[in-house]
Design a protein around this motif. Structure first.
Motif, mmCIF file in Angstrom:
data_model
loop_
_atom_site.group_PDB
_atom_site.id
_atom_site.type_symbol
_atom_site.label_atom_id
_atom_site.label_comp_id
_atom_site.label_asym_id
_atom_site.label_seq_id
_atom_site.Cartn_x
_atom_site.Cartn_y
_atom_site.Cartn_z
ATOM 1 N N ARG A 145 0.841 -1.198 0.000
ATOM 2 C CA ARG A 145 0.000 0.000 0.000
ATOM 3 C C ARG A 145 0.877 1.249 0.000
ATOM 4 O O ARG A 145 1.955 1.241 0.573
ATOM 5 N N PHE A 146 0.400 2.293 -0.616
ATOM 6 C CA PHE A 146 1.002 3.622 -0.495
ATOM 7 C C PHE A 146 -0.038 4.641 -0.970
ATOM 8 O O PHE A 146 -0.519 4.569 -2.084
ATOM 9 N N TYR A 147 -0.434 5.514 -0.073
ATOM 10 C CA TYR A 147 -1.466 6.482 -0.441
ATOM 11 C C TYR A 147 -1.360 7.737 0.415
ATOM 12 O O TYR A 147 -0.764 7.747 1.492
ATOM 13 N N LEU A 148 -1.963 8.796 -0.107
ATOM 14 C CA LEU A 148 -2.033 10.080 0.577
ATOM 15 C C LEU A 148 -3.499 10.415 0.808
ATOM 16 O O LEU A 148 -4.304 10.385 -0.122
ATOM 17 N N ASP A 149 -3.851 10.682 2.061
ATOM 18 C CA ASP A 149 -5.200 11.102 2.427
ATOM 19 C C ASP A 149 -5.234 12.607 2.639
ATOM 20 O O ASP A 149 -4.343 13.169 3.295
ATOM 21 N N SER A 150 -6.260 13.239 2.114
ATOM 22 C CA SER A 150 -6.471 14.669 2.330
ATOM 23 C C SER A 150 -7.866 14.867 2.920
ATOM 24 O O SER A 150 -8.877 14.517 2.291
ATOM 25 N N LEU A 151 -7.925 15.409 4.128
ATOM 26 C CA LEU A 151 -9.200 15.630 4.813
ATOM 27 C C LEU A 151 -9.874 16.872 4.240
ATOM 28 O O LEU A 151 -9.352 17.982 4.339
ATOM 29 N N VAL A 152 -11.038 16.682 3.630
ATOM 30 C CA VAL A 152 -11.799 17.811 3.083
ATOM 31 C C VAL A 152 -12.639 18.445 4.181
ATOM 32 O O VAL A 152 -12.638 19.660 4.368
ATOM 33 N N ASN A 153 -13.373 17.606 4.917
ATOM 34 C CA ASN A 153 -14.134 18.060 6.091
ATOM 35 C C ASN A 153 -14.331 16.853 7.000
ATOM 36 O O ASN A 153 -13.748 15.786 6.763
ATOM 37 N N ASN A 154 -15.141 16.994 8.029
ATOM 38 C CA ASN A 154 -15.330 15.906 8.995
ATOM 39 C C ASN A 154 -16.018 14.686 8.408
ATOM 40 O O ASN A 154 -15.999 13.602 9.018
ATOM 41 N N ASN A 155 -16.623 14.835 7.231
ATOM 42 C CA ASN A 155 -17.364 13.728 6.628
ATOM 43 C C ASN A 155 -16.726 13.165 5.370
ATOM 44 O O ASN A 155 -17.205 12.167 4.838
ATOM 45 N N MET A 160 -10.017 7.297 -4.106
ATOM 46 C CA MET A 160 -11.100 6.878 -3.219
ATOM 47 C C MET A 160 -11.636 8.072 -2.450
ATOM 48 O O MET A 160 -10.863 8.912 -1.980
ATOM 49 N N LEU A 161 -12.938 8.124 -2.307
ATOM 50 C CA LEU A 161 -13.603 9.074 -1.427
ATOM 51 C C LEU A 161 -14.189 8.278 -0.277
ATOM 52 O O LEU A 161 -14.950 7.323 -0.498
ATOM 53 N N HIS A 162 -13.828 8.623 0.950
ATOM 54 C CA HIS A 162 -14.341 7.848 2.085
ATOM 55 C C HIS A 162 -14.585 8.769 3.272
ATOM 56 O O HIS A 162 -14.021 9.874 3.370
ATOM 57 N N GLY A 163 -15.438 8.292 4.169
ATOM 58 C CA GLY A 163 -15.779 9.076 5.347
ATOM 59 C C GLY A 163 -16.982 8.484 6.044
ATOM 60 O O GLY A 163 -17.305 7.298 5.869
ATOM 61 N N SER A 164 -17.670 9.284 6.826
ATOM 62 C CA SER A 164 -18.849 8.816 7.550
ATOM 63 C C SER A 164 -19.844 9.958 7.702
ATOM 64 O O SER A 164 -19.464 11.132 7.746
ATOM 65 N N ILE A 165 -21.104 9.586 7.760
ATOM 66 C CA ILE A 165 -22.177 10.548 7.979
ATOM 67 C C ILE A 165 -23.141 9.970 9.004
ATOM 68 O O ILE A 165 -23.130 8.760 9.276
ATOM 69 N N ASN A 166 -23.969 10.821 9.569
ATOM 70 C CA ASN A 166 -24.949 10.393 10.561
ATOM 71 C C ASN A 166 -26.285 10.112 9.880
ATOM 72 O O ASN A 166 -26.819 10.971 9.177
ATOM 73 N N VAL A 167 -26.806 8.900 10.072
ATOM 74 C CA VAL A 167 -28.092 8.503 9.498
ATOM 75 C C VAL A 167 -28.944 7.909 10.613
ATOM 76 O O VAL A 167 -28.580 6.895 11.206
ATOM 77 N N ILE A 168 -30.049 8.542 10.905
ATOM 78 C CA ILE A 168 -30.968 8.099 11.967
ATOM 79 C C ILE A 168 -30.196 7.907 13.282
ATOM 80 O O ILE A 168 -30.296 6.865 13.946
ATOM 81 N N ASN A 169 -29.406 8.890 13.592
ATOM 82 C CA ASN A 169 -28.635 8.916 14.839
ATOM 83 C C ASN A 169 -27.614 7.798 14.945
ATOM 84 O O ASN A 169 -27.142 7.472 16.048
#
Length: 344
Positions: A113-123, A168-177
């Motif tokens: 593996r070799f990759y660079l992650d860039s945080l766009v926002n909290n999600n 890749m686009l990855h992250g998390s969101i809140n769905v039904i708490n």
């Protein structure tokens, strides 16, 4: 002599365990902690990795021993929006068998593996590079110290490339708490990883979703549309489901994969497994697994596994597995396997 060599290797491994246990107890200075690696001051650079050895005794084939993995992790985080990760892996660094003396003749080296992650926002985080394909859960945590068995389930590697190279686009969101984690990826160029193996993606789009119903129950779904390198006459379509439940140290998990193709001569196939982990005490665990897998040129196969795992410390695990099945000679042959793995 070979048995004596294996015995010496076992004693050496046990010695390393003793050293590491002492290091943890004394909290080795210099920023090193077993399981998380060495943090180089305030540079944001961390060095770690894992190693594993494996002894196989198949019922219908010669025995074999190898240092199956020696991986070096290099992580850099600037404390804000950028994060870099790489894994350089040496596979079968040392190996021996009934007709082969201990040596390095089968050693293989690869940037796993070799990759660079860039945080766009909290999600949302954008990842560029070579990464593990998000199909199910096992493939993402497949490192030997982090899984319960020496044998890897057939469904976690047989129907898709275990790695993808691209965006890749990855992250998390809140769905039904509750938390919904997502990954959407594309592998549409070979410029990032030009030296691809035969089973790598040549062109792929896919996604994985995982919903946390509670702290102990997660359910996921995978989809993918891809071509495999050296098999460009067929385009494949994959769907998958994965689920896991945990309570204290009890675990139950399952993954199911179904793959079809747009090529008339390529048959659809399905594979999957169910696995349970039962603690005997703080350090000993019994593992049971059932697998099924359709095969292209043989009858559908199935295999059962019974394993014993010993964890003297969380980053260290000893494993003993025995699996037995039918029509499983090619993908998951009958036999005994023992292994040692450490996350350092």
């Amino acid at each position: 002599m070979r048995i004596f060599t294996l015995f010496n290797l076992l004693v050496t491994a046990l010695s390393f365990v003793s050293i590491f246990e002492t290091a943890v107890a004394n909290e080795v200075d210099g920023g090193y902690r077993l399981g998380t690696g060495y943090l180089a001051g305030e540079t944001g650079l961390r060095i770690g990795g894992y190693a594993s050895t494996q002894f196989n005794l198949p019922r219908a084939a010669p025995w074999s021993f190898d240092v199956s993995d020696l991986s070096l992790f290099l992580t850099w985080d600037n404390g804000s929006r950028l994060h870099f990760f790489s894994e350089l892996e040496a596979g079968e660094l040392l190996s021996a068998g009934r007709h082969q003396s201990l040596g390095v003749q089968n050693a293989q080296f690869d940037f796993e593996r070799f990759y660079l992650d860039s945080l766009v926002n909290n999600n949302l985080t954008v990842r560029l590079g070579k990464f593990l394909t998000p199909v199910g859960k096992w493939n993402l945590i497949h490192a030997a110290p982090l899984v319960w068995t020496t044998f890897r389930p057939v469904a976690t590697q047989n129907l898709f490339s275990t790695h993808a190279s691209g965006l890749m686009l990855h992250g998390s969101i809140n769905v039904i708490n509750r938390q919904l984690e997502y990954s959407v990826y594309g592998d549409i160029t070979d410029n990032i990883d030009p030296h691809r193996s035969k089973n790598s993606f040549d062109n792929a789009l896919g996604a994985h979703l995982q919903y946390f119903f509670s702290d102990t129950i997660q359910i996921g779904a995978s989809v993918a549309d891809f071509v495999l390198h050296d098999l460009q006459s067929s385009r494949y379509y994959l769907t998958g489901l994965d689920a896991s439940w945990s309570y204290k140290k009890f675990e139950l998990s399952s993954e199911m994969i179904y793959r079809t193709s747009d090529h008339v001569g390529v048959a659809s196939t399905g594979q999957g497994f169910v696995q349970s982990v039962v603690p005997l005490n703080l350090h000993w665990f019994i593992v049971g697994r059932y697998e099924f897998f359709e095969q292209f040129q043989d009858k559908a196969g199935q295999v059962g596994l019974l394993g014993l795992a010993y964890k003297p410390l969380p980053p260290i695990v000893w494993k003993l597995d025995y699996q037995l099945g039918e029509h499983n000679e090619t993908l998951a042959p009958d036999g005994l396997s023992a292994s040692f793995a450490i996350l350092f």
